[in-house]
Design a protein around this motif. Structure first.
Motif, PDB file in Angstrom:
ATOM      1  N   TYR A  47       0.853  -1.234   0.179  1.00 15.32           N
ATOM      2  CA  TYR A  47       0.316  -0.240  -0.165  1.00 15.32           C
ATOM      3  C   TYR A  47       0.513   1.150  -0.061  1.00 15.32           C
ATOM      4  O   TYR A  47       0.306   2.415  -0.323  1.00 15.32           O
ATOM      5  N   VAL A  48       1.487   1.085   0.377  1.00 12.23           N
ATOM      6  CA  VAL A  48       2.803   2.588   0.639  1.00 12.23           C
ATOM      7  C   VAL A  48       3.919   2.867  -1.137  1.00 12.23           C
ATOM      8  O   VAL A  48       3.800   3.660  -1.323  1.00 12.23           O
ATOM      9  N   VAL A  49       3.657   1.173  -1.186  1.00  9.63           N
ATOM     10  CA  VAL A  49       4.707   1.890  -3.066  1.00  9.63           C
ATOM     11  C   VAL A  49       3.927   2.873  -3.830  1.00  9.63           C
ATOM     12  O   VAL A  49       4.735   3.655  -4.313  1.00  9.63           O
ATOM     13  N   PRO A  50       2.840   3.086  -4.005  1.00 10.06           N
ATOM     14  CA  PRO A  50       1.892   3.690  -5.108  1.00 10.06           C
ATOM     15  C   PRO A  50       2.021   5.095  -3.822  1.00 10.06           C
ATOM     16  O   PRO A  50       2.007   5.992  -4.922  1.00 10.06           O
ATOM     17  N   LEU A  51       2.439   5.896  -3.101  1.00 12.37           N
ATOM     18  CA  LEU A  51       2.677   7.257  -2.794  1.00 12.37           C
ATOM     19  C   LEU A  51       4.501   7.394  -2.761  1.00 12.37           C
ATOM     20  O   LEU A  51       4.728   8.895  -2.626  1.00 12.37           O
ATOM     21  N   VAL A  52       5.083   6.666  -4.034  1.00 11.36           N
ATOM     22  CA  VAL A  52       6.047   7.133  -4.343  1.00 11.36           C
ATOM     23  C   VAL A  52       6.098   8.941  -4.828  1.00 11.36           C
ATOM     24  O   VAL A  52       7.048   9.423  -4.762  1.00 11.36           O
ATOM     25  N   PRO A  53       5.352   8.776  -5.828  1.00 14.17           N
ATOM     26  CA  PRO A  53       4.808  10.119  -6.749  1.00 14.17           C
ATOM     27  C   PRO A  53       5.149  11.629  -5.877  1.00 14.17           C
ATOM     28  O   PRO A  53       5.847  12.484  -5.878  1.00 14.17           O
ATOM     29  N   TRP A  54       4.978  11.272  -4.490  1.00 15.57           N
ATOM     30  CA  TRP A  54       4.302  12.450  -3.368  1.00 15.57           C
ATOM     31  C   TRP A  54       5.244  12.851  -2.941  1.00 15.57           C
ATOM     32  O   TRP A  54       5.667  13.552  -2.193  1.00 15.57           O
ATOM     33  N   VAL A  55       6.484  12.099  -2.652  1.00 18.79           N
ATOM     34  CA  VAL A  55       7.365  11.820  -1.694  1.00 18.79           C
ATOM     35  C   VAL A  55       8.057  13.423  -2.826  1.00 18.79           C
ATOM     36  O   VAL A  55       8.783  14.261  -1.423  1.00 18.79           O
ATOM     37  N   VAL A  56       7.934  13.283  -3.789  1.00 14.37           N
ATOM     38  CA  VAL A  56       8.572  14.756  -4.332  1.00 14.37           C
ATOM     39  C   VAL A  56       8.016  15.891  -3.540  1.00 14.37           C
ATOM     40  O   VAL A  56       9.186  16.973  -3.160  1.00 14.37           O
ATOM     41  N   LEU A  57       6.690  15.907  -3.634  1.00  9.82           N
ATOM     42  CA  LEU A  57       6.641  16.920  -2.669  1.00  9.82           C
ATOM     43  C   LEU A  57       6.083  16.915  -1.330  1.00  9.82           C
ATOM     44  O   LEU A  57       7.030  17.796  -0.072  1.00  9.82           O
ATOM     45  N   GLY A  58       6.593  15.686  -0.464  1.00  4.99           N
ATOM     46  CA  GLY A  58       6.752  15.802   0.431  1.00  4.99           C
ATOM     47  C   GLY A  58       8.322  15.965   1.239  1.00  4.99           C
ATOM     48  O   GLY A  58       8.626  16.435   2.837  1.00  4.99           O
ATOM     49  N   ALA A  59       9.055  16.005   0.014  1.00  6.73           N
ATOM     50  CA  ALA A  59      10.386  16.299   0.738  1.00  6.73           C
ATOM     51  C   ALA A  59      11.063  17.924   0.761  1.00  6.73           C
ATOM     52  O   ALA A  59      11.578  18.021   1.327  1.00  6.73           O
ATOM     53  N   LEU A  60       9.906  18.751   0.437  1.00  7.01           N
ATOM     54  CA  LEU A  60       9.710  19.910   1.288  1.00  7.01           C
ATOM     55  C   LEU A  60       9.886  19.898   3.200  1.00  7.01           C
ATOM     56  O   LEU A  60      10.799  20.896   3.348  1.00  7.01           O
TER      57      LEU A  60
END
Length: 323
Positions: A47-60
């Motif tokens: 369930y966690v893998v699909p969240l990879v694209p959001w890491v770009v924003l989360g890294a802020l």
């Protein structure tokens, strides 16, 4: 301690808190990144893998905390993490060149155990001028409701395996279907048909493998891998559309792409287009509905999502043009 010393201590304390919080945030963000790198997807990790694209924003978040805490190593690690995920996501924003007019429109909708509004589905087909439609979670009642709403008038050819609750699947076509069958051995129905397009025959599949469960997802792993092999074994042009219950960051989807299949969102340069869950989070968070092709003499040039009342997925509408 004088006032100046107290202020200095407070600054040091708040910087320390910012740095600790920043590292904690970064460690959390690195979980989906590590899973994507290793392909380790057991239990809830799928369930966690699909969240990879959001890491770009989360890294802020750790980056800002790093600046506040003057922690330059943390800042560099945050930027590197965001850059890696951005590199993975970037192909979604680069379209494959195409110069011709739209020649084929493919739509896919999950009806949420038959609860999706049949009138909305027919309106989607009519307004998008869809040529091919894949429907998942198609109950016998939903199939009858779609027929009553006029779907057969727009798409007169069909291959339907309606079933109870989540199990049914069907496809409809504006072009003749010369033969079709169902694939055995799956939790839900899978439909495979040969559609006679004006440019020649194409194999069309309406797919819906089992979803991963929270702790054990043997069916998901087995069925998605089996469908990759089925798709890879098809000769000639092929289109597969449906709720694939995988994101492009799951290992099995990357395996599918390694075998020459192209995701419409990637080919059209549509960017990140989440489709699920439609009604449980303010926006959908993950893209698990797909239209993929191989050896098709057309290129995906547009991709849109459509809300179907009653469904927990957004429907997909993909336009294909001559290259």
């Amino acid at each position: 301690m004088d006032d100046a010393g107290a202020r200095g201590l407070r600054r040091v304390t708040w910087r320390g808190v910012a740095v600790v919080l920043g590292w904690l945030a970064l460690v959390a963000l690195l979980v989906p990144v590590a899973l994507r790198l290793t392909g380790f997807e057991r239990g809830p990790l799928a369930y966690v893998v699909p969240l990879v694209p959001w890491v770009v924003l989360g890294a802020l978040v750790p980056a800002v905390l790093a600046v506040l805490g003057r922690a330059w190593v943390l800042l560099g690690a945050s930027v590197a993490t965001a850059a890696l995920c951005a590199a993975w996501v970037a192909p979604l924003f680069v379209a494959t060149p195409a110069s011709g007019d739209v020649e084929l429109i493919v739509a896919s909708v999950n009806l949420r155990a038959g609860a999706g509004d049949p009138e909305a589905v027919v309106r989607l087909v009519r307004e998008s001028d869809a040529d091919l439609l894949s429907v998942q979670e198609l109950t016998p009642e939903a199939a009858a409701a779609l027929d009553e709403a006029g779907l057969g008038e727009l798409l007169p050819y069909s291959a339907v395996l309606a079933d109870a609750i989540w199990a049914g699947t069907g496809l409809w076509s504006a072009h003749p279907i010369s033969g079709w069958d169902g694939l055995d051995g799956y939790t839900f129905r899978q439909v495979r048909a040969t559609v006679e397009l004006p440019s020649g025959p194409v194999t069309l599949l309406a797919l819906h493998p089992a979803a991963p469960q929270l702790l054990v997802h043997r069916a998901w792993s087995t069925e998605t891998a089996a469908l990759v092999d089925v798709l890879d074994g098809i000769d000639g042009p092929v289109i597969a559309a449906g709720d694939l219950n995988t994101s492009r960051d799951h290992a099995v989807f990357r395996d599918l792409e390694s075998r020459g299949f192209v995701d419409a969102a990637d080919e059209a340069g549509a960017g990140l287009v989440p489709t699920f869950p439609q009604d449980r989070t303010p926006p959908p968070l993950v893209a698990i509905d797909h239209v993929v092709t191989r050896d098709l003499d057309l290129v995906a040039t547009s991709l849109a999502t459509v809300v179907v009342p009653g469904s927990d997925h957004r429907a997909l509408v993909v336009g294909y043009s001559a290259p």
